[in-house]
Design a protein around this motif. Structure first.
Motif, mmCIF file in Angstrom:
data_model
loop_
_atom_site.group_PDB
_atom_site.id
_atom_site.type_symbol
_atom_site.label_atom_id
_atom_site.label_comp_id
_atom_site.label_asym_id
_atom_site.label_seq_id
_atom_site.Cartn_x
_atom_site.Cartn_y
_atom_site.Cartn_z
ATOM 1 N N LEU A 343 0.821 -1.184 0.097
ATOM 2 C CA LEU A 343 0.186 0.022 0.018
ATOM 3 C C LEU A 343 1.003 1.353 0.031
ATOM 4 O O LEU A 343 0.506 2.327 -0.593
ATOM 5 C CB LEU A 343 -1.116 0.180 1.249
ATOM 6 C CG LEU A 343 -1.901 -1.148 1.262
ATOM 7 C CD1 LEU A 343 -2.824 -1.183 2.505
ATOM 8 C CD2 LEU A 343 -2.769 -1.067 0.082
ATOM 9 N N LYS A 344 2.032 1.517 0.751
ATOM 10 C CA LYS A 344 2.915 2.426 0.777
ATOM 11 C C LYS A 344 3.635 2.542 -0.811
ATOM 12 O O LYS A 344 3.625 4.026 -1.040
ATOM 13 C CB LYS A 344 3.933 2.103 1.843
ATOM 14 C CG LYS A 344 3.483 2.213 3.178
ATOM 15 C CD LYS A 344 4.657 1.733 4.090
ATOM 16 C CE LYS A 344 4.232 1.980 5.432
ATOM 17 N NZ LYS A 344 5.538 1.567 6.561
ATOM 18 N N ILE A 345 3.859 1.642 -1.322
ATOM 19 C CA ILE A 345 4.297 1.842 -2.792
ATOM 20 C C ILE A 345 3.583 2.386 -3.812
ATOM 21 O O ILE A 345 3.742 3.236 -4.420
ATOM 22 C CB ILE A 345 4.993 0.415 -3.063
ATOM 23 C CG1 ILE A 345 6.120 -0.011 -2.505
ATOM 24 C CG2 ILE A 345 5.344 0.378 -4.608
ATOM 25 C CD1 ILE A 345 6.605 -1.451 -2.499
ATOM 26 N N LEU A 350 1.404 7.083 -6.837
ATOM 27 C CA LEU A 350 0.258 7.895 -7.348
ATOM 28 C C LEU A 350 0.734 9.436 -6.596
ATOM 29 O O LEU A 350 0.237 10.198 -7.580
ATOM 30 C CB LEU A 350 -0.974 7.511 -6.532
ATOM 31 C CG LEU A 350 -1.433 5.998 -6.925
ATOM 32 C CD1 LEU A 350 -2.765 5.635 -6.154
ATOM 33 C CD2 LEU A 350 -1.757 6.208 -8.406
ATOM 34 N N GLY A 351 1.083 9.609 -5.823
ATOM 35 C CA GLY A 351 1.600 10.925 -5.220
ATOM 36 C C GLY A 351 0.237 11.713 -5.000
ATOM 37 O O GLY A 351 -0.757 11.056 -4.671
ATOM 38 N N ILE A 364 -8.681 2.099 3.244
ATOM 39 C CA ILE A 364 -9.543 3.590 2.857
ATOM 40 C C ILE A 364 -8.244 4.204 2.155
ATOM 41 O O ILE A 364 -7.419 4.459 2.913
ATOM 42 C CB ILE A 364 -10.093 4.293 3.815
ATOM 43 C CG1 ILE A 364 -11.205 3.346 4.846
ATOM 44 C CG2 ILE A 364 -10.504 5.306 3.447
ATOM 45 C CD1 ILE A 364 -11.816 3.991 5.766
ATOM 46 N N ILE A 365 -8.416 4.417 0.979
ATOM 47 C CA ILE A 365 -7.434 5.335 0.238
ATOM 48 C C ILE A 365 -7.774 6.533 0.008
ATOM 49 O O ILE A 365 -9.000 6.823 -0.589
ATOM 50 C CB ILE A 365 -7.118 4.463 -1.014
ATOM 51 C CG1 ILE A 365 -6.518 3.104 -0.993
ATOM 52 C CG2 ILE A 365 -6.088 5.404 -1.980
ATOM 53 C CD1 ILE A 365 -5.499 2.837 -0.371
ATOM 54 N N SER A 366 -7.011 7.603 0.437
ATOM 55 C CA SER A 366 -7.487 8.839 0.114
ATOM 56 C C SER A 366 -6.538 9.497 -0.739
ATOM 57 O O SER A 366 -5.253 9.215 -0.710
ATOM 58 C CB SER A 366 -7.415 9.823 1.513
ATOM 59 O OG SER A 366 -8.248 9.239 2.565
ATOM 60 N N SER A 367 -7.088 10.193 -1.991
ATOM 61 C CA SER A 367 -6.260 10.706 -2.899
ATOM 62 C C SER A 367 -6.904 11.833 -3.800
ATOM 63 O O SER A 367 -8.129 12.032 -3.982
ATOM 64 C CB SER A 367 -5.798 9.457 -3.839
ATOM 65 O OG SER A 367 -5.013 9.933 -4.933
ATOM 66 N N GLU A 368 -5.931 12.704 -4.186
ATOM 67 C CA GLU A 368 -6.435 13.970 -5.066
ATOM 68 C C GLU A 368 -6.193 13.336 -6.542
ATOM 69 O O GLU A 368 -6.589 14.098 -7.614
ATOM 70 C CB GLU A 368 -5.793 14.988 -4.675
ATOM 71 C CG GLU A 368 -5.963 15.656 -3.483
ATOM 72 C CD GLU A 368 -5.233 16.733 -2.980
ATOM 73 O OE1 GLU A 368 -4.436 17.227 -3.856
ATOM 74 O OE2 GLU A 368 -5.464 17.040 -1.842
#
Length: 371
Positions: A343-345, A350-351, A364-368
């Protein structure tokens, strides 16, 4: 061992090693006491099982059939005398063998005799072996015990970042923080391990009669107490397996396993059986889990597909912003990595402030979005 929530007879508790250890040695008492309080409808069964086990807590000596018959006859005579006394003033003759309480008492007595005699090797010979309960008592690190009483695998993350996929009807004990020189966990049941690499701190899995030593790799161990064999199956990396059974004829033997190899410890003979190709072993082939079959090598693969692969492998649910990540693709290798590292990778690749949070079997993944 079946789910204790499904126990409906005294025999179910008598057949449960954890229950016997609780009654005889007060092991795992908090777990059982809490369960008993939560299930008051089974209190009578628990008490009857406790009486049976305490009644069997005697030195095991050969029992002759004549002795059994004599003891049974004496018991029947005493019960008959008591029955006659109780009903002396009622002028009612009831055949004692028709009385329900007599049938129950006689049945319980027969159960006690049969268990004490017929299950001698099952119950008492294990006390001469090094088993899960004895191992965790010897450890002084303040262990945390996790038991999977559900029908689905449970993901457990250890303090070093290693991950354990614990199968149903299995339990594992581990320290909150590993010591400075080594990492030890204790398993009874089945689990898939993905170990964080640390050459200075070897990782040991004590699974009843078998000890598995690794540095960083992935493997599965199947070590249920009520099954005839203990198995260690390697997916990636290398492990070393030794026997922890004092009665084992291979006690000092160390077997090295490479990917797609396995070892089977046969309890009846206390010997190791090495399998150099797990695909040719019918039992191992049928028991293979998704996490051992799926590939974690991704080349320009949509992120949602990568998440789907992880869900299938670990039996987890991943909640992520589908709209923000719908056009994101990744090329990465996630093989031989514990779940937290995977998950860290992904998040780092993704950044855009992409982070993850694990809550049991929900991620739970949080991303913009992706870079």
């Amino acid at each position: 061992m079946q789910n204790r929530n499904q126990y409906t007879q005294v025999e179910d508790f008598l057949d449960d090693k954890s229950f016997r250890q609780w009654i005889l040695h007060n092991t795992n008492s908090e777990n059982w006491e809490r369960w008993t309080v939560e299930h008051p409808e089974r209190a009578k069964l628990v008490e009857e099982a406790r009486i049976c086990i305490l009644a069997m807590k005697v030195d095991q000596t050969p029992v002759l059939q004549s002795t059994v018959s004599s003891a049974l006859q004496q018991t029947w005579n005493r019960i008959a005398t008591k029955e006659a006394t109780l009903h002396h003033t009622e002028n009612t003759r009831i055949k004692i063998w028709n009385a329900p309480w007599f049938k129950n008492t006689a049945a319980l007595f027969l159960i006690l005799l049969s268990i004490a005699w017929g299950f001698k090797h099952f119950v008492y010979t294990t006390e001469s072996e090094t088993v899960y309960e004895e191992l965790i008592i010897e450890n002084n690190e303040g262990l945390v015990e996790q038991t999977n009483n559900s029908k689905n695998p449970q993901i457990i993350t250890l303090s070093d970042g290693s991950s354990v996929l614990l199968q149903p009807e299995s339990k594992i004990s581990y320290p909150k923080i590993f010591s400075t020189t080594e990492r030890k966990v204790y398993l009874s049941g089945e689990a898939f391990f993905e170990i964080s690499k640390n050459k200075k701190k070897p990782f040991y899995v004590f699974a009843n009669e078998v000890i598995t030593k690794v540095v960083g790799t992935s493997f599965r161990i199947c070590a249920f107490e009520n099954q005839p064999n203990v198995e260690v199956i390697v997916r990636t990396g290398k492990v070393k397996v030794t026997s922890n059974n004092e009665n084992s004829k291979t006690n000092k033997e160390e077997v090295t396993l490479l990917p797609n190899e396995a070892i089977r410890f046969v309890r009846q003979t206390a010997k190791f059986d090495k399998i150099t190709d797990i695909t040719k072993d019918v039992i191992l082939k049928q028991a293979t889990k998704n996490i051992e079959q799926l590939s974690f090598e991704f080349t320009d693969i949509p992120v949602n597909q990568i998440f789907k692969t992880i869900e299938q492998a670990y039996q987890v649910e991943i909640d992520f912003p589908k709209e923000a990540l719908k056009n994101c693709h990744l090329t990465t290798s996630l093989s031989d990595q514990p779940l937290p590292e995977k998950l860290k990778i992904i998040c780092k690749s993704l950044g855009n402030n992409t982070t993850y949070e694990m809550n049991g079997n929900v991620i739970i993944i949080s991303s913009e979005g992706c870079n």
